[in-house]
Design a protein around this motif. Sequence first.
Motif, PDB file in Angstrom:
ATOM      1  N   ALA A  37     -10.800  -8.279-117.114  1.00 27.57           N
ATOM      2  CA  ALA A  37      -9.087  -8.074-116.838  1.00 27.57           C
ATOM      3  C   ALA A  37      -9.039  -7.830-115.330  1.00 27.57           C
ATOM      4  CB  ALA A  37      -8.827  -6.860-117.573  1.00 27.57           C
ATOM      5  N   GLN A  38      -9.947  -6.849-114.752  1.00 28.01           N
ATOM      6  CA  GLN A  38      -9.731  -6.769-113.173  1.00 28.01           C
ATOM      7  C   GLN A  38      -9.811  -8.041-112.524  1.00 28.01           C
ATOM      8  OE1 GLN A  38     -11.379  -3.252-111.291  1.00 28.01           O
ATOM      9  NE2 GLN A  38     -11.162  -1.846-113.152  1.00 28.01           N
ATOM     10  N   VAL A  39     -10.916  -8.985-112.887  1.00 31.68           N
ATOM     11  CA  VAL A  39     -11.165 -10.052-112.000  1.00 31.68           C
ATOM     12  C   VAL A  39      -9.818 -11.110-112.360  1.00 31.68           C
ATOM     13  CG1 VAL A  39     -12.375 -12.120-112.069  1.00 31.68           C
ATOM     14  CG2 VAL A  39     -13.511 -10.031-112.316  1.00 31.68           C
ATOM     15  N   ARG A  40      -9.314 -10.973-113.440  1.00 31.67           N
ATOM     16  CA  ARG A  40      -8.135 -11.980-113.773  1.00 31.67           C
ATOM     17  C   ARG A  40      -7.014 -11.463-112.989  1.00 31.67           C
ATOM     18  NH1 ARG A  40     -10.071 -12.125-118.953  1.00 31.67           N
ATOM     19  NH2 ARG A  40      -8.370 -10.053-119.482  1.00 31.67           N
ATOM     20  N   GLU A  41      -6.667 -10.196-112.827  1.00 33.96           N
ATOM     21  CA  GLU A  41      -5.335  -9.594-112.274  1.00 33.96           C
ATOM     22  C   GLU A  41      -5.719  -9.644-110.760  1.00 33.96           C
ATOM     23  OE1 GLU A  41      -2.807  -5.607-111.452  1.00 33.96           O
ATOM     24  OE2 GLU A  41      -4.460  -5.432-112.920  1.00 33.96           O
ATOM     25  N   PHE A  73     -22.094  -9.158-113.835  1.00 35.74           N
ATOM     26  CA  PHE A  73     -22.117 -10.453-113.029  1.00 35.74           C
ATOM     27  C   PHE A  73     -21.649 -11.516-113.745  1.00 35.74           C
ATOM     28  CE2 PHE A  73     -24.479 -14.126-111.212  1.00 35.74           C
ATOM     29  CZ  PHE A  73     -23.877 -14.148-109.783  1.00 35.74           C
ATOM     30  N   LYS A  74     -22.377 -11.688-115.101  1.00 38.28           N
ATOM     31  CA  LYS A  74     -21.847 -12.696-115.911  1.00 38.28           C
ATOM     32  C   LYS A  74     -20.602 -12.592-116.287  1.00 38.28           C
ATOM     33  CE  LYS A  74     -23.529 -14.762-120.484  1.00 38.28           C
ATOM     34  NZ  LYS A  74     -24.670 -14.634-121.377  1.00 38.28           N
ATOM     35  N   GLU A  75     -19.988 -11.351-116.823  1.00 39.27           N
ATOM     36  CA  GLU A  75     -18.544 -11.338-117.202  1.00 39.27           C
ATOM     37  C   GLU A  75     -17.624 -11.817-116.133  1.00 39.27           C
ATOM     38  OE1 GLU A  75     -15.849  -8.177-119.745  1.00 39.27           O
ATOM     39  OE2 GLU A  75     -17.599  -7.664-118.875  1.00 39.27           O
ATOM     40  N   MET A  76     -17.979 -11.394-114.808  1.00 43.65           N
ATOM     41  CA  MET A  76     -17.158 -11.666-113.551  1.00 43.65           C
ATOM     42  C   MET A  76     -17.186 -13.402-113.192  1.00 43.65           C
ATOM     43  SD  MET A  76     -17.850 -11.780-109.693  1.00 43.65           S
ATOM     44  CE  MET A  76     -19.227 -12.685-110.165  1.00 43.65           C
ATOM     45  N   ASN A  77     -18.441 -14.035-113.577  1.00 46.57           N
ATOM     46  CA  ASN A  77     -18.452 -15.339-113.477  1.00 46.57           C
ATOM     47  C   ASN A  77     -17.613 -16.094-114.305  1.00 46.57           C
ATOM     48  OD1 ASN A  77     -19.945 -15.819-111.007  1.00 46.57           O
ATOM     49  ND2 ASN A  77     -21.969 -15.377-112.121  1.00 46.57           N
ATOM     50  N   ALA A  78     -17.548 -15.509-115.665  1.00 47.99           N
ATOM     51  CA  ALA A  78     -16.668 -16.611-116.654  1.00 47.99           C
ATOM     52  C   ALA A  78     -15.471 -16.518-116.007  1.00 47.99           C
ATOM     53  CB  ALA A  78     -16.997 -15.408-117.934  1.00 47.99           C
ATOM     54  N   GLU A  79     -14.975 -15.228-115.724  1.00 45.42           N
ATOM     55  CA  GLU A  79     -13.603 -15.271-115.405  1.00 45.42           C
ATOM     56  C   GLU A  79     -13.380 -16.093-114.021  1.00 45.42           C
ATOM     57  OE1 GLU A  79     -10.835 -14.190-116.826  1.00 45.42           O
ATOM     58  OE2 GLU A  79     -12.314 -13.134-118.548  1.00 45.42           O
TER      59      GLU A  79
END
Length: 114
Positions: A37-41, A73-79
């Motif tokens: 959610a932080q990456v998306r925002e 890292f993996k979750e951030m890369n997905a976004e």
Amino acid sequence: MSNIIRKGARGSRYVVHEKTLYVGGQTASDLSAGVAAQVREALGKVDRILVEAGSDRTKVLSAMLWIKNMADFKEMNAEWDQWVDSENPPVRCCGALEMADPRMLFEVVITAAI
């Protein structure tokens, strides 16, 4: 001398010099959210700045991505993969570092053409 446009106070939110846009570090406002959610925002804030400055995702030249913990890292890369223009990917680096607020999980710095 070329015209330089600055938007911000202590540090500019972004600076335009000639045909290049420099976007300062963008983070989420909701620091209680998880990394995705932080990456998306934060990337949503980048989108708004790109539009305001007359650019868009296709013109992003470079991106510096900072995460608090490399376990994200993996979750951030997905976004990131959902956001980035896959036909025009920028150069990119990613690193983990201590953030200004311990609840902050992600920050992004962008350079783009206009």
